[in-house]
Each structure stands twice: as C-alpha cells, then as structure tokens.
Design an enzyme around this catalytic site. Structure first.
Site, short mmCIF file in Angstrom:
data_model
loop_
_atom_site.label_atom_id
_atom_site.label_comp_id
_atom_site.label_asym_id
_atom_site.label_seq_id
_atom_site.Cartn_x
_atom_site.Cartn_y
_atom_site.Cartn_z
N GLU A 110 -62.16 59.08 -61.71
CA GLU A 110 -63.24 59.24 -60.52
C GLU A 110 -64.13 60.48 -60.93
OE1 GLU A 110 -60.85 60.62 -57.13
OE2 GLU A 110 -59.60 58.96 -57.49
N LYS A 112 -65.78 64.05 -60.50
CA LYS A 112 -65.04 65.18 -60.33
C LYS A 112 -66.60 65.88 -59.58
CE LYS A 112 -62.69 69.50 -61.12
NZ LYS A 112 -63.56 70.42 -60.42
N GLU A 169 -64.70 65.82 -50.75
CA GLU A 169 -65.78 67.07 -51.14
C GLU A 169 -66.95 66.99 -50.10
OE1 GLU A 169 -64.19 68.42 -53.48
OE2 GLU A 169 -65.59 70.00 -54.46
S1 IVH Z 1 -58.53 65.27 -56.27
C1 IVH Z 1 -54.12 67.54 -55.66
N1 IVH Z 1 -60.61 64.07 -56.81
O1 IVH Z 1 -61.67 69.52 -57.73
C2 IVH Z 1 -55.57 67.10 -56.20
N2 IVH Z 1 -60.40 66.59 -56.62
O2 IVH Z 1 -59.63 71.51 -59.10
C3 IVH Z 1 -56.71 67.06 -55.18
N3 IVH Z 1 -62.61 67.64 -56.89
O3 IVH Z 1 -60.25 71.28 -55.33
C4 IVH Z 1 -57.88 66.99 -55.54
N4 IVH Z 1 -63.75 65.62 -57.32
O4 IVH Z 1 -62.29 70.22 -54.66
C5 IVH Z 1 -59.84 65.58 -56.45
N5 IVH Z 1 -62.54 63.08 -57.47
C6 IVH Z 1 -61.89 64.38 -56.95
C7 IVH Z 1 -62.47 65.44 -57.02
C8 IVH Z 1 -61.75 66.61 -56.77
C9 IVH Z 1 -63.80 67.08 -56.93
C10 IVH Z 1 -62.36 69.05 -56.79
C11 IVH Z 1 -61.59 69.44 -55.38
C12 IVH Z 1 -60.45 70.22 -55.95
C13 IVH Z 1 -60.86 70.70 -57.18
C14 IVH Z 1 -59.58 70.61 -58.18
#
Ligand code: IVH
Length: 751
Positions: A110, A112, A169
């Site tokens: 995915e 980020k 997000e």
């Molecule tokens: S999964 C337990 N997926 O990145 C994991 N996070 O350092 C849950 N973020 O605090 C997060 N895109 O704010 C996940 N596709 C994505 C993401 C994502 C951005 C951010 C999120 C998180 C940080 C992780």
C-alpha cells in the site's frame, strides 16, 4: 409527506449524492441543488429535534460551537511501523515472516499516506467515534470534526459487522493545501509547513465549521474487530469499499519479492502525480491468521513494515551560518547556501536545528553539504561531503550571545536548544508577543497587522501592550511606515498616484517562501522544538500552536509599492486602529489572559484559569497547589503562571492595562452559567456515561432550568441514556414514546 418522511428522504438523497460526488467522482446534481437540499434538511431538523440522528448528513456542515476534546482510550492500541530504507531490508522482512510461520506469505503493498492517523468506530453501521492517535493508548475524540469529512461514511451500506473499527489517514490534498496557504498569505496568517501539519492542525480545530471548509479527505487502510469478513486484509479493504469507505485505489496484493519491488519502483516516481502526500510504502502480511501468529513487538506489528522513499537531495556550498531569534527567544541556526535546484524549487537556506546537529555534522564554512527536502517546505542539511573537503573556512560554532540584543544565551535544560532570556528587551521576542496579542483569537485587533506593529515598534511608540492603548490619532498618523508595513495596507487610498499598489507575479506559495523568506525557516524550525512542548500540553489547540509559532511558517508580504516616498498612515487607517483598540476593551477576560502570552497558556488553559479564578487578582495570588487542581493545568503550566506573576514588570503591565479598561475579570454573564435552555423539561438519567459523571449531568440539567427526575413517567420529556440502560427502562420509554437521547445529543441541546 410529513416532516419525518421528508427528513428521511432528504438524508437518503444527500448521502447518495455525497457518495456519487466524493467516492465515485460522478455527480448527478449541481452543487446548488445539493446545497438547497442540505438547507431544507437543516431547517427541518431544527424544527423537529426529536428526529436527531448522529448519521445525518447535516453534521457534515460542522458547527460554530467551540468544543474541547475529551480523551478516549483506544480499544486496540494504535501502533507505529518499523521503517526500512533498502531493498535488502524488505527481502529480510519477507524471509523473516516466512521463516517464522514456516509457510509462504502474500504481501499487501500500500501507499504510506502522509497525513494524520485516525481510528473510526462503527456500531450498527453508524460512525460513533473518531479518535486521533494521541499517544497510541488514548487520543482525542474528534468525532464532530471527522463527520465533516465527505469521504468518511456516516452510515454504512451492505452487510457490515455490528461493531468494528476502521483506521486510516486524514489528509489534506495538495490542491487544498495550496489554496489554504494562499488564503492565509492574503490574510497574513502563518502558513502551514506541509499537508501533514495542516491535516492534523485542522482535525484539532475546535470549530467544526472551519474544519468542514477545509475539505479534508480520509483513506482507510486497516480494519479491526472480532468478526471481520475475510482472512485476507486485502479482501477486507475491498469489502469495506462496498460499505462506503474510501480505501485507496492503489493497493496491490504481491505474491513474491519481485512484485513488491516493482510496486515500490513504480510509486517512487508516480507518487509525485498523486493528489495527496505520501512518504513511502507499507507492506503487510495479507492473512490475518498469519498476522496474529507473527504478533507484535512493544511498538509495532511484526507483520508489517514501512519502506520510506528517499527524500530528494541536492549538493550545495555553505557560505554562512546565521542565527535567528524567534518570538519565544529560541535561537535557530540557518545555513545560507549557494542557490540550488531541489524538487522544483530554488533552495538558498536550510535548517540546521541546533548546536548538537551542527557539531554532529562537523560543519565548516565552504563545505559541500547535502540538502534534503522530505515532505517539508523547509529543506534541511543532512550531511557534508567530508571526503572532498579542501580549503574550507572556519568550523561553525554556536554563538554565545543573542544576535539581536547581545544577552548571553541559555540552554533549555534537557534540550539542545538555546534561548535568549532577555524577554522584555529583545526586539524579535517583543514583536512576537505583540503579534500574538493582536491575533484573532486573542485581542482580535482588526486593522493592526505584524507590519504595523513593526512600524510602531521601530519608531519607539510601543514597547509593551499597554503602550498600544496610549496611542493617539496624531501619533499614528505621524508614524513613518516601514517598507513592509505599506504592504499591509487594508484599503487602497482612493487618491491614486503614489498610493497605487503593484502585485508580484503569482507564484506557488511554497516557492515564494523558499526564495524570499527567512521567517518561514525560522518558524518551521520552531515546529521541531515546539511540537515537543505542544505534545506535553495537549490542551493547546493547533490554532494555539499557530499563534505560538508552533506548526507553521510565516507568510511573506506579496504587495510591493512602486514609489519610494516615505509613507504614513492615512487618517482612515489611524481611525480604524483606534477603533479596534477601543473595541478590544470588550474582549472577555479569558481571551485577554490568552493574549498576555504566558508560556504554555494556550486558549483552552486560559479559559480554564479564568473560570477557576474569576479575575486576575485571584489568579496572580494562586499558589502552585491551587493551580494544579485546575483541569488541564499541569506542573509546567502552574510554574509558568507563578513565574509570570512574580515578575514586577508583568504586574505593572497588568495594572496599566486595567487602567486602560481591558477586562480582567469574568463578566456577570460568564459568572453565572445559568440558562433556561431546558426550562420545563423533566429528564431522567439512566446508565453510565463517558463524558461527564451522572452528578455532573444532574447539575447541568438543573443549571439550565430543567428538572432531573428519578423514574420514567408520562411526564418525562427525555431520557438521558448512557451505556447499560436496563431493558425494562427501554421498554417503558418506548411504550410512552419518550425520546432516548445520548450524551452527545444532550450536550448539543445545551449548546
Ligand atoms: S498500517 C499497526 N497502512 O504510518 C499498523 N499505516 O508508522 C497500522 N500510515 O501511524 C498502520 N499509510 O499513520 C498503515 N497504508 C498504511 C499507512 C499507514 C500511512 C501511517 C499511519 C501510522 C504510520 C506508521
């Protein structure tokens, strides 16, 4: 059609058209038609409060009511992700997972997204709460604000679990970010440094109407709950999109490492064309069963990892290091470089953070430095080419005295930052405090901008707030205006000729700042320092941070004057200034207290203190013990208040301001919180509550003219129900057709 039927019809239609517009980009009606329907629904709901529904699309419009956030504990902690930067680390991650599971894994890749994370709870298909990440264990309840985000469904469609969470997000798209900063430039408000800060700042605004106007987006990427539809995370996201969630279009299920690397290579380039900011890729083991087996470390899941894109980098020669003093006295080193092209802008200055950062770089004048821009407007120096260092100049050392007033600098205990302690004699600090004092949420001195303050200050008219109130019309009219204060002009002089203005060519806000403003650098570096303090004091809103130079950068004046004739304020402008000053004498005590700019006393804390102590005299005599009993006031704030009032100069200032007629005690109206909003209503309280205690609700009912009764009868008008209301009571209420309202609705009634 009766009111209820019409309300139901309009809600359904508005939800449908909202989705067509925001989720499918296929609108079927005009914005005007949409707004008309919305208005009709708002009116009907206002006239028929008994049909209130937490999923109504009218809640997307937001409300003007200021609301402090309550803290909510996350049902599942909100963890972060481990970061990787190389392909080898990705290969290691996949191999590690497979070795630990002893079976192959599929990886969901995915984007980020670079915004601020949010956790949404849905019960019976309705959005019930939206909570920020906070410290991972508990966050702020920002439900009202999140309801204004059009891509967050308020009511789900299809076959969803009865109780689950969606995480994702909240983002401010680039287009909206630019629009917002442009608007702020015109209003001479501090700029947002990047879309991430803009999104998190917006989500923490206390006025959901402003949030609604900012067009946030939400992309959801994680479903949690005991009964998820599939064992595949990828499938869960696909199913969630049929319920109405925006789960992003760019997710891919990868069967092997090559597919993962392809995904990364593609998005490393293509992400620049996306409407929202991204800073990497997230890789997740797809099977939930496998995720559970792999488990978690204290901070992050073992089944997911982030790959961060490399920030764009350029090389340039360091010519000089200058030191800037901000409004809080913190001194920031700035690298002045040979102009170099980086991510489409010309970079001439870069952040050096603090003494430790300079020492770690072993920086010398003439060094070739590496400059990076990672999602920020402000670039930073990340390294020095020491290999090819020859004929360089002196080593860069941190200054010992304030570059503005010469006072020896002091180091903030436990931090790397230095500050100038000469609060009352150091020009940028004084001017910074004036800027805060005049700002909208403080004294709201319309017609006086930072450049007017500059002009008054430079000409010796003001050195503290009280001086502003001693200014005469003549003094203002005779005060020469600096070049920049002319750009602040609010009304163009009708005489034409020398007073006509020319405007710069329009450029992107970011570029303009990079090329011309030191201030932007100054304040964004503060962001690093002050973000830490704002975390420690959660009661400060994002707008407070703006005022304290926290999250934002300063705008640059855009208007230029053709003529070089020295200019003065016109009579009209001088009158406007005097009028604003007089009007500010009506500003209530809580805002005056905020305007004084006590360290760590943001808007919310000022409100709490003014309500707790009622007037400045009691506040000034409050002991540490008195202070820390006030809600939201901790050790640091208590110490800051005591320090402020122990300074005789501050006491003298307050006396002068009192003489000028500013409000230093709560008005009668503020003192009595009594209203008649619930006059004649019998309200039964039942169940347990999260926002206030039962006793608090009882006194709220009474304070607002209502009557709290013990048992349900035909005379009961409402039942204020928390959790665990007994089934017998529910049955009785239904039989008697008595509306059952929850905490939120009740609190809304009081607004
Ligand atoms: S999964 C337990 N997926 O990145 C994991 N996070 O350092 C849950 N973020 O605090 C997060 N895109 O704010 C996940 N596709 C994505 C993401 C994502 C951005 C951010 C999120 C998180 C940080 C992780």
């Amino acid at each position: 059609m009766d009111a209820k039927e019409r309300i139901d019809f309009l809600r359904k239609e508005l939800n449908k058209h909202n989705d067509l517009y925001y989720l499918h980009a296929a609108p079927e009606i005009t914005d005007y038609e949409f707004d008309q329907m919305m208005k009709e629904l708002q009116n009907l709901e206002k006239d028929n409060p008994q049909y209130y529904d937490i999923s109504s699309p009218t809640l997307r419009v937001g409300s003007d009511i200021n609301k402090a956030f309550t803290q909510v504990k996350h049902r599942y902690p909100m963890l972060s992700l481990g970061n990787t930067y190389t392909k080898e680390e990705i290969v290691d991650f996949v191999n590690r997972c497979e070795a630990s599971l002893n079976e192959p894994v599929k990886i969901c890749a995915e984007l980020k997204y670079d915004g601020t994370s949010i956790s949404l709870t849905y019960e019976e298909g309705k959005l019930t709460t939206a909570v920020t990440r906070g410290d991972g264990e508990k966050g702020d309840d920002v439900t009202d604000n999140v309801r204004t985000i059009r891509t967050v469904p308020l009511q789900l469609k299809g076959d969803y679990p009865s109780d689950f969470e969606m995480r994702g997000e909240v983002l401010l798209p680039w287009k909206e970010f630019d629009r917002l900063n442009e608007e702020r430039t015109h209003k001479e408000e501090p700029l947002f440094a990047n879309p991430r800060n803009a999104a998190s700042g917006t989500l923490k605004l206390q006025n959901s109407k402003i949030v609604a106007s900012r067009k946030l987006e939400a992309i959801l990427y994680y479903m949690l709950g005991s009964k998820l539809p599939s064992d595949s995370h990828y499938e869960n996201l696909e199913i969630a999109s049929t319920w109405g969630f925006n789960t992003g279009e760019y997710t891919r299920l990868c069967n092997n490492i090559d597919e993962i690397l392809d995904f990364i290579a593609y998005w490393d380039v293509e992400r620049k064309n996306l409407p929202v900011a991204t800073d990497g890729i997230v890789l997740k083991v797809d099977s939930i069963r496998q995720q559970e087996e792999l488990g978690y470390t204290a901070k992050s899941p073992r089944w997911a990892i982030a790959f961060k894109f490399k920030a764009e980098r350029a090389e340039s020669i360091l010519r000089e290091v200058t030191f800037q003093v901000g409004r809080t006295g913190i001194v920031t080193p700035v690298a002045n470089l040979d102009p170099v092209q980086l991510s489409g802008t010309v970079v001439k200055r870069a952040s050096l953070y603090n003494e430790d950062a300079i020492n770690a770089l072993d920086l010398h004048i003439g060094d070739t430095c590496y400059v990076e821009k990672g999602g920020e407007i402000i670039p930073k120096i990340v390294g020095v080419d020491t290999q090819n260092r020859k004929n360089v100049g002196p080593k860069v050392t941190f200054i010992k005295n304030c570059p503005e007033c010469g006072t020896p600098l002091e180091r903030i205990p436990g931090e790397a930052a230095y500050f100038c302690p000469n609060q009352n004699g150091c020009a940028p600090q004084i001017k910074g405090r004036f800027e805060h004092f005049i700002s909208r949420k403080a004294m709201n001195l319309d017609g006086i901008g930072p450049e007017t303050i500059d002009a008054f200050f430079a000409n010796g008219l003001i050195s503290n707030f009280a001086d502003l109130y001693s200014l005469s019309l003549d003094q203002i009219m005779q005060c020469p205006r600096s070049k920049s204060s002319e750009s602040e002009e609010v009304e163009v002089d009708k005489t034409g000729g020398e007073n006509s203005l020319s405007f710069e060519d329009p450029k992107s806000v970011a570029q303009r700042n990079l090329e011309s403003s030191d201030e932007i650098l100054q304040d964004s570096i503060f962001a690093e320092v002050e973000e830490i303090s704002s975390k420690a004091d959660d009661s400060r809103s994002a707008e407070d941070d703006a005022i304290f130079g926290g999250l934002f950068a300063q705008p640059t004046p855009t208007k230029k004057r053709k003529s070089s004739t020295p200019r003065r304020f016109t009579k009209l402008q001088a009158e406007k200034i005097i009028k604003a000053l007089n009007k500010s004498k009506e500003v209530p005590f809580e805002r005056v207290l905020f305007a004084l700019g006590l360290r760590y006393v943001g808007e919310t804390v000022a409100k709490r203190l003014s309500h707790a102590f009622k007037n400045i005299d009691s506040l000034s005599q409050a002991t540490y013990e008195d202070l820390i009993t006030v809600e939201d006031v901790g050790e640091r704030i208590a110490e800051s208040v005591i320090e402020y009032f122990s300074d005789t100069a501050n006491k003298a200032l307050i006396e002068r301001l009192k003489e000028k007629g500013l409000q230093f005690s709560l008005s009668e109206e503020h003192l009595s919180e009594r209203t008649e909003k619930l006059k004649g209503l019998n309200i039964v309280i039942s169940g347990t509550f999260t926002k206030h205690s039962r006793d608090e609700y009882k006194s709220m009912i009474e304070l607002n003219g209502g009557k709290n009764t013990g048992s349900i009868s035909a005379k009961t008008n409402y039942i204020l129900a928390g959790e665990n209301m007994g089934p017998a009571k529910i049955e009785k209420a239904q039989k008697l057709n008595i509306p059952i309202i929850d905490e939120e609705v009740f609190l809304k009634m009081l607004e």
